[in-house]
Write an enzyme that holds these catalytic residues in place. Structure first.
Site, PDB file in Angstrom:
ATOM      1  N   HIS A  80       4.938   4.889  -2.414  1.00 41.05           N
ATOM      2  CA  HIS A  80       5.192   6.186  -1.787  1.00 41.05           C
ATOM      3  C   HIS A  80       6.599   6.289  -1.200  1.00 41.05           C
ATOM      4  O   HIS A  80       7.361   7.220  -1.500  1.00 41.05           O
ATOM      5  CB  HIS A  80       4.208   6.437  -0.639  1.00 41.05           C
ATOM      6  CG  HIS A  80       2.774   6.463  -1.025  1.00 41.05           C
ATOM      7  ND1 HIS A  80       2.329   6.777  -2.286  1.00 41.05           N
ATOM      8  CD2 HIS A  80       1.651   6.224  -0.287  1.00 41.05           C
ATOM      9  CE1 HIS A  80       1.005   6.731  -2.311  1.00 41.05           C
ATOM     10  NE2 HIS A  80       0.578   6.393  -1.116  1.00 41.05           N
ATOM     11  N   ASP A  94       0.808  -1.217   0.000  1.00 46.92           N
ATOM     12  CA  ASP A  94       0.000   0.000   0.000  1.00 46.92           C
ATOM     13  C   ASP A  94       0.841   1.267   0.000  1.00 46.92           C
ATOM     14  O   ASP A  94       0.499   2.242  -0.676  1.00 46.92           O
ATOM     15  CB  ASP A  94      -0.938  -0.008   1.209  1.00 46.92           C
ATOM     16  CG  ASP A  94      -2.020   1.050   1.117  1.00 46.92           C
ATOM     17  OD1 ASP A  94      -2.499   1.315  -0.004  1.00 46.92           O
ATOM     18  OD2 ASP A  94      -2.395   1.612   2.162  1.00 46.92           O
TER      19      ASP A  94
END
Length: 466
Positions: free
Chosen positions: A233, A228
């Site tokens: 990120h 995730d």
């Protein structure tokens, strides 16, 4: 924000315009672009909901009004751009209707706010009716579920699109402090001189959230923290923190340097990773009762190149932690213990902290002498105060996509390299450690930093408790 030179889009087509992302982010970003007079094309929404344009306009206003004070004149301009097509995106007949609505538009931007399994089918259907020739296509993360699926997705996209037509959206790359990293590092000699293994002893990256998976249980249980946020990120942030200076101003110049970082990283070692799950996670709707999905992950990695050889890098991310904060923390090497220092004891290492969220800013922690002891002094800068109101990530990314600026989007090779890096942890996930809500994660995560500085309390905005 700059024009990418590829020509501005003359139509924005949003697949999934009635979805959660549009409600929370996209309409707000479009409204802000309209307010700043940066929106200059019609907007065609595509979704399965059977609604009229009037209903879509009403829904858009409600979505924007959740977070923005609406100026009627601005909203009316935005509403005047909207049109709508409903149907099944897997039905080839939908694309015949879409072609009629697109009409004479010659450089559309297709924004796929859809589940990843639909990316390739949508693009292939667009290709079948010749709607891709001068188009750009933006796809939201996740870009695959593992290395094999990422390779397959990229192959299917590249079969009908050039790399310069694909915009892989990772909203972290639109955050102001992430965008500023390149300038902070290379435009300031005081920082540039310190930014290597000779001055920096270790790097910590923290992304903490003070909430759980909420209503995303079914989605999250198939993903977990590693997929995730770490694979995308946080590895993207790591690359920007550690890359060499780009040789030019193009998107490829920047992405080449990020790709060099990823190539210098070995696949992650499962023995240098700790997975955690907060107590009560398996009671969330949509989560399997025997789930071993991680809601917390901490890991150690290194970059095997001239600048960073021997510098350990620690990354952690988790849910139900004491605070919501994302930061990068660099520890400078200690000064030696000299005779004039208090008790001949060296000060604590200086630290450079870049806070990405919330209230982005930069802190320099230095040491000062008081009586016979040391005291930490914090030199803080708030970007909102010093640089003015920040451009929101999706506002920045939508504008970049519309003008063809690829600098804020992930490139094919970087996606594949980051999946290569995390793949061993997917193949061999290891034990799951339970932790209490409101704690900083499982105790086992401390063992990763044995012999190093230990996890630090994050720099929180003034008045925030943790």
């Amino acid at each position: 924000m700059v024009d990418g030179g590829g020509g501005a889009s003359d139509l924005l087509v949003i697949f999934g315009i009635t979805g959660d992302l549009a409600r929370k982010m996209t309409f707000r970003a479009l409204y802000r672009l309209e307010r700043h007079q940066l929106l200059d094309c019609p907007i065609l929404g595509v979704a399965s909901d059977d609604m009229s344009v009037g209903q879509l306009v009403k829904w858009a206003r409600e979505s924007i009004g959740r977070t923005e004070k609406i100026d009627d004149a601005v909203f009316d301009r935005l509403a005047g751009r909207l049109s709508y097509l409903h149907g099944d995106v897997t039905d080839s007949q939908l694309y015949d209707s879409l072609a009629e609505l697109i009409g004479s538009a010659c450089r559309p931007l297709y924004y796929l706010e859809m589940p990843p399994a639909l990316f390739a089918p949508i693009v292939e259907n667009l290709a079948n009716v010749r709607l891709l020739e001068r188009a750009r296509v933006a796809v939201e993360k996740p870009f695959g579920h593992d290395l094999a699926s990422a390779l397959e997705l990229n192959a299917r996209l590249r079969a009908v699109l050039g790399e310069d037509q694909i915009l892989r959206v990772d909203h972290f790359l639109g955050k102001q402090p992430v965008v500023e990293l390149e300038y902070l590092r290379f435009a300031n000699q005081a920082l540039a001189e310190l930014w290597d293994r000779n001055s920096i002893s270790e790097i910590h990256i923290t992304m903490a959230e003070d909430f759980g998976v909420e209503d995303r249980g079914k989605f999250y249980d198939a993903v977990g923290a590693l997929r995730d946020v770490v694979q995308n990120h946080l590895l993207q942030v790591l690359a920007l923190v550690t890359m060499e200076p780009p040789v030019g101003s193009s998107a490829d110049d920047l992405n080449d340097k990020k790709a060099e970082v990823f190539r210098a990283m070995a696949p992650l070692d499962p023995d240098r990773c700790v997975r955690g799950q907060y107590l009560g996670y398996t009671e969330v709707a949509g989560v399997a009762s025997d789930s071993a999905t991680e809601t917390y992950v901490a890991l150690r990695t290194e970059i095997d190149n001239w600048r960073w050889a021997g510098v350990p890098i620690f990354v952690r991310s988790g849910k139900e932690l004491p605070a919501k904060v994302t930061e990068v923390r660099l520890f400078l090497r200690r000064v030696p213990a000299l005779a004039f220092l208090p008790n001949r004891r060296p000060a604590e290492p200086n630290q450079i902290v870049l806070r990405i969220d919330p209230d982005p800013g930069m802190r320099l922690q230095i040491s000062a002498h008081t009586d016979d002891s040391w005291r930490d002094i914090h030199l803080d800068s708030s970007f909102a105060v010093d640089l003015g109101e920040p451009i929101r990530p999706y506002e920045r990314l939508l504008y970049a996509g519309l003008v063809g600026d690829h600098q804020l989007f992930a490139r094919e090779d970087s996606i594949e390299q980051t999946w290569r890096i995390v793949q061993p942890l997917l193949d061999n996930p290891g034990e799951i450690h339970r932790y209490d809500r409101g704690s900083w994660g499982p105790e086992a995560a401390q063992s990763l930093l044995r012999g190093h500085r230990g996890w630090q309390s994050p720099w929180l905005p003034r008045g925030t408790d943790a």
